[in-house]
Design a protein around this motif. Structure first.
Motif, PDB file in Angstrom:
ATOM      1  N   THR A 138     -61.509 -43.315  -0.519  1.00  0.00           N
ATOM      2  CA  THR A 138     -62.268 -44.576  -0.410  1.00  0.00           C
ATOM      3  C   THR A 138     -62.090 -45.456   1.242  1.00  0.00           C
ATOM      4  OG1 THR A 138     -61.303 -45.111  -2.380  1.00  0.00           O
ATOM      5  CG2 THR A 138     -61.903 -47.120  -1.435  1.00  0.00           C
ATOM      6  N   ALA A 139     -61.201 -45.071   1.638  1.00  0.00           N
ATOM      7  CA  ALA A 139     -60.793 -45.527   3.218  1.00  0.00           C
ATOM      8  C   ALA A 139     -61.736 -44.825   3.977  1.00  0.00           C
ATOM      9  CB  ALA A 139     -59.438 -45.610   3.555  1.00  0.00           C
ATOM     10  N   ALA A 140     -62.160 -43.586   3.609  1.00  0.00           N
ATOM     11  CA  ALA A 140     -62.887 -42.851   4.586  1.00  0.00           C
ATOM     12  C   ALA A 140     -64.327 -43.174   4.337  1.00  0.00           C
ATOM     13  CB  ALA A 140     -62.757 -41.211   4.237  1.00  0.00           C
ATOM     14  N   TYR A 141     -64.800 -43.374   3.173  1.00  0.00           N
ATOM     15  CA  TYR A 141     -66.017 -43.902   3.091  1.00  0.00           C
ATOM     16  C   TYR A 141     -66.233 -45.522   3.806  1.00  0.00           C
ATOM     17  CZ  TYR A 141     -67.356 -40.438  -0.151  1.00  0.00           C
ATOM     18  OH  TYR A 141     -67.625 -39.232  -0.931  1.00  0.00           O
ATOM     19  N   GLY A 142     -65.014 -46.207   3.841  1.00  0.00           N
ATOM     20  CA  GLY A 142     -65.117 -47.679   4.389  1.00  0.00           C
ATOM     21  C   GLY A 142     -65.370 -47.353   5.846  1.00  0.00           C
ATOM     22  N   VAL A 143     -64.713 -46.334   6.548  1.00  0.00           N
ATOM     23  CA  VAL A 143     -65.047 -46.012   7.893  1.00  0.00           C
ATOM     24  C   VAL A 143     -66.346 -45.867   8.067  1.00  0.00           C
ATOM     25  CG1 VAL A 143     -64.767 -44.329   9.809  1.00  0.00           C
ATOM     26  CG2 VAL A 143     -62.683 -45.192   8.435  1.00  0.00           C
ATOM     27  N   VAL A 144     -67.088 -45.259   7.293  1.00  0.00           N
ATOM     28  CA  VAL A 144     -68.680 -44.976   7.310  1.00  0.00           C
ATOM     29  C   VAL A 144     -69.386 -46.134   7.384  1.00  0.00           C
ATOM     30  CG1 VAL A 144     -70.680 -43.905   6.035  1.00  0.00           C
ATOM     31  CG2 VAL A 144     -68.413 -42.662   6.111  1.00  0.00           C
ATOM     32  N   LEU A 145     -69.004 -47.077   6.374  1.00  0.00           N
ATOM     33  CA  LEU A 145     -69.872 -48.537   6.488  1.00  0.00           C
ATOM     34  C   LEU A 145     -69.359 -49.220   7.876  1.00  0.00           C
ATOM     35  CD1 LEU A 145     -68.916 -49.401   2.705  1.00  0.00           C
ATOM     36  CD2 LEU A 145     -70.975 -48.673   3.769  1.00  0.00           C
ATOM     37  N   ALA A 146     -68.115 -49.080   8.488  1.00  0.00           N
ATOM     38  CA  ALA A 146     -67.860 -49.783   9.360  1.00  0.00           C
ATOM     39  C   ALA A 146     -68.744 -49.296  10.561  1.00  0.00           C
ATOM     40  CB  ALA A 146     -66.476 -49.557   9.766  1.00  0.00           C
ATOM     41  N   ALA A 147     -68.840 -48.097  10.611  1.00  0.00           N
ATOM     42  CA  ALA A 147     -69.777 -47.377  11.546  1.00  0.00           C
ATOM     43  C   ALA A 147     -71.011 -47.839  11.910  1.00  0.00           C
ATOM     44  CB  ALA A 147     -69.604 -45.786  11.673  1.00  0.00           C
ATOM     45  N   ARG A 148     -71.759 -47.978  10.574  1.00  0.00           N
ATOM     46  CA  ARG A 148     -73.044 -48.608  10.249  1.00  0.00           C
ATOM     47  C   ARG A 148     -73.012 -49.705  10.941  1.00  0.00           C
ATOM     48  NH1 ARG A 148     -74.695 -49.056   4.412  1.00  0.00           N
ATOM     49  NH2 ARG A 148     -74.868 -46.796   4.341  1.00  0.00           N
ATOM     50  N   HIS A 149     -72.231 -50.554  10.606  1.00  0.00           N
ATOM     51  CA  HIS A 149     -72.248 -52.127  11.088  1.00  0.00           C
ATOM     52  C   HIS A 149     -71.944 -51.972  12.627  1.00  0.00           C
ATOM     53  CE1 HIS A 149     -71.167 -56.179  11.461  1.00  0.00           C
ATOM     54  NE2 HIS A 149     -70.094 -55.850  12.000  1.00  0.00           N
ATOM     55  N   CYS A 150     -71.114 -51.260  13.236  1.00  0.00           N
ATOM     56  CA  CYS A 150     -70.965 -51.189  14.659  1.00  0.00           C
ATOM     57  C   CYS A 150     -71.990 -50.789  15.348  1.00  0.00           C
ATOM     58  CB  CYS A 150     -69.397 -50.521  14.723  1.00  0.00           C
ATOM     59  SG  CYS A 150     -68.228 -51.554  14.366  1.00  0.00           S
ATOM     60  N   PHE A 151     -72.688 -49.786  14.814  1.00  0.00           N
ATOM     61  CA  PHE A 151     -73.646 -49.100  15.622  1.00  0.00           C
ATOM     62  C   PHE A 151     -74.957 -50.021  15.541  1.00  0.00           C
ATOM     63  CE2 PHE A 151     -77.300 -46.337  16.369  1.00  0.00           C
ATOM     64  CZ  PHE A 151     -76.984 -45.508  17.469  1.00  0.00           C
ATOM     65  N   ALA A 152     -75.242 -50.611  14.654  1.00  0.00           N
ATOM     66  CA  ALA A 152     -76.440 -51.691  14.325  1.00  0.00           C
ATOM     67  C   ALA A 152     -76.294 -52.856  15.176  1.00  0.00           C
ATOM     68  CB  ALA A 152     -76.432 -51.990  13.080  1.00  0.00           C
ATOM     69  N   ARG A 153     -74.802 -53.271  15.455  1.00  0.00           N
ATOM     70  CA  ARG A 153     -74.654 -54.434  16.264  1.00  0.00           C
ATOM     71  C   ARG A 153     -74.669 -54.124  17.778  1.00  0.00           C
ATOM     72  NH1 ARG A 153     -69.101 -57.468  15.299  1.00  0.00           N
ATOM     73  NH2 ARG A 153     -68.372 -55.393  16.182  1.00  0.00           N
TER      74      ARG A 153
END
Length: 358
Positions: free
Chosen positions: A60-75
């Motif tokens: 679950t945490a690994a998928y959480g990193v995917v979501l974090a990367a999406r947010h950080c790259f968009a910003r």
């Protein structure tokens, strides 16, 4: 995109670019998936025990990193690597005892380090998260075979086993660790009955393990923890089979509170004791179980059940959610990399080296 377990139980699903988690707090009454689109919400889900079980927490945490990367790259597409560390720390802080969490985050960090600073990392990080998920299922299948073989080779006693907490598809990528061994042994006709501890205070044995076993028509008897000694004395128990949240360099094992009790009782009654966990659960940086951080949770989990108070107002509560079983009480540790009988530091080091085979 998901990794399906053979009995259809999927605790973790990546679908339509978001994470779905089966809410394990309300099983078996309701089967409801919650949707997550931010790393902060994923960390909260881990803290709140929407998802639980060491391997499942790591996935679950690994998928959480995917979501974090999406947010950080968009910003900020050029500074996303600098900002993603904050979210990885939030995920790491969600539960302190299960080492699989930190192992999975480390795998994701290695993949981040390989990414170009100005390219969208989501696709590659998702591939890594899926790899972690699918490798857990494969490991569970291997451990199931290893563990079933051990039970078959020692079949000089009872055809029943006892388990504690939940170590099935709900606690892993699929199939399960200890419950994977139990399923495999049942399918091979090696065992024919399971005694499941109810597992206070979250009742994972009652709500989750009994539910999983009944779905597969594996005979199961639910019991309170206090009945374990009586069952070992009066029933045909051959093995206690449990999972682990962290295993140290000398073979000590942290697992759900109550596991240590069972190991002591098993020794007295001549019942063998098996721990089943992937190598990602092994933390060779810690010498002994004394070094493992043991999570303590709030009093509300003990004084009330489903919102109904069962204890006096103001009573003091001690609520450790894990305990440590010393290596000298363990007959065998089963991993996907091999089996360690009567674990000690030398045997654990051999297991973790590349030349150890089952």
């Amino acid at each position: 995109m998901s990794a399906s377990d053979q009995n259809g139980v999927e605790a973790i699903i990546w679908r339509e670019d978001r994470l779905e988690l089966l809410d394990q707090r309300i099983l078996p009454e309701q089967e409801n998936y919650l949707i997550y689109e931010t790393a902060e919400d994923v960390a909260q889900a881990i803290r709140d025990m929407v998802v639980r079980g060491a391997p499942a927490i790591g996935i679950t945490a690994a998928y959480g990193v995917v979501l974090a990367a999406r947010h950080c790259f968009a910003r900020d597409s050029f500074m996303w690597k600098e900002s993603i560390g904050k979210y990885i720390k939030i995920l790491a802080d969600s539960r302190p005892t299960a080492v699989n969490l930190f192992w999975a985050l480390e795998q994701m960090e290695k993949r981040i380090a390989l990414q170009a600073d100005d390219l969208n990392p989501e696709k590659k990080l998702l591939e890594e998260a899926v790899r972690i998920h699918e490798s857990d299922i494969a490991a569970n299948k291997t451990m199931g075979e290893f563990g079933a073989d051990i039970i078959a080779a020692s079949q000089d006693s009872g055809r029943s086993v006892m388990t504690h907490c939940n170590t099935g598809a709900l606690a892993t990528g699929g199939l399960g660790t200890a419950l994977g061994v139990i399923r495999t042994a049942f399918d091979k006709g090696i065992i024919d009955h399971v005694f499941a501890d109810e597992t206070r205070p979250w009742f994972q044995g009652a709500r989750l393990t009994a539910w999983e076993l009944m779905r597969e028509n594996i005979p199961v008897s639910l019991n309170v923890e206090g009945a374990a000694a009586h069952i070992m004395k009066t029933q045909d128990i051959s093995w206690v089979i449990v999972g682990a949240d962290r295993i140290t360099a000398n073979g000590d094992v942290a697992n759900k509170i109550g596991t240590y009790n069972l190991a002591v009782l098993a020794l007295h009654h001549g019942v063998r004791f098996m721990v089943v966990a992937p190598v990602s659960t092994i933390d060779m940086s810690l010498e002994t179980g004394e070094d493992i951080p043991i999570e303590e949770r709030g009093a509300d989990e003990v004084v009330a059940v489903k919102g109904q108070q069962i204890a006096p107002d103001g009573v003091e509560v001690f609520n450790p959610v894990f305990d440590v079983t010393p290596a000298d009480l363990i007959d065998v540790i089963v991993t996907e990399k091999g089996v360690v009988e009567r674990p000690d530091r030398d045997k654990m080091e051999l297991l973790m080296s590349n030349d150890h085979l089952h």
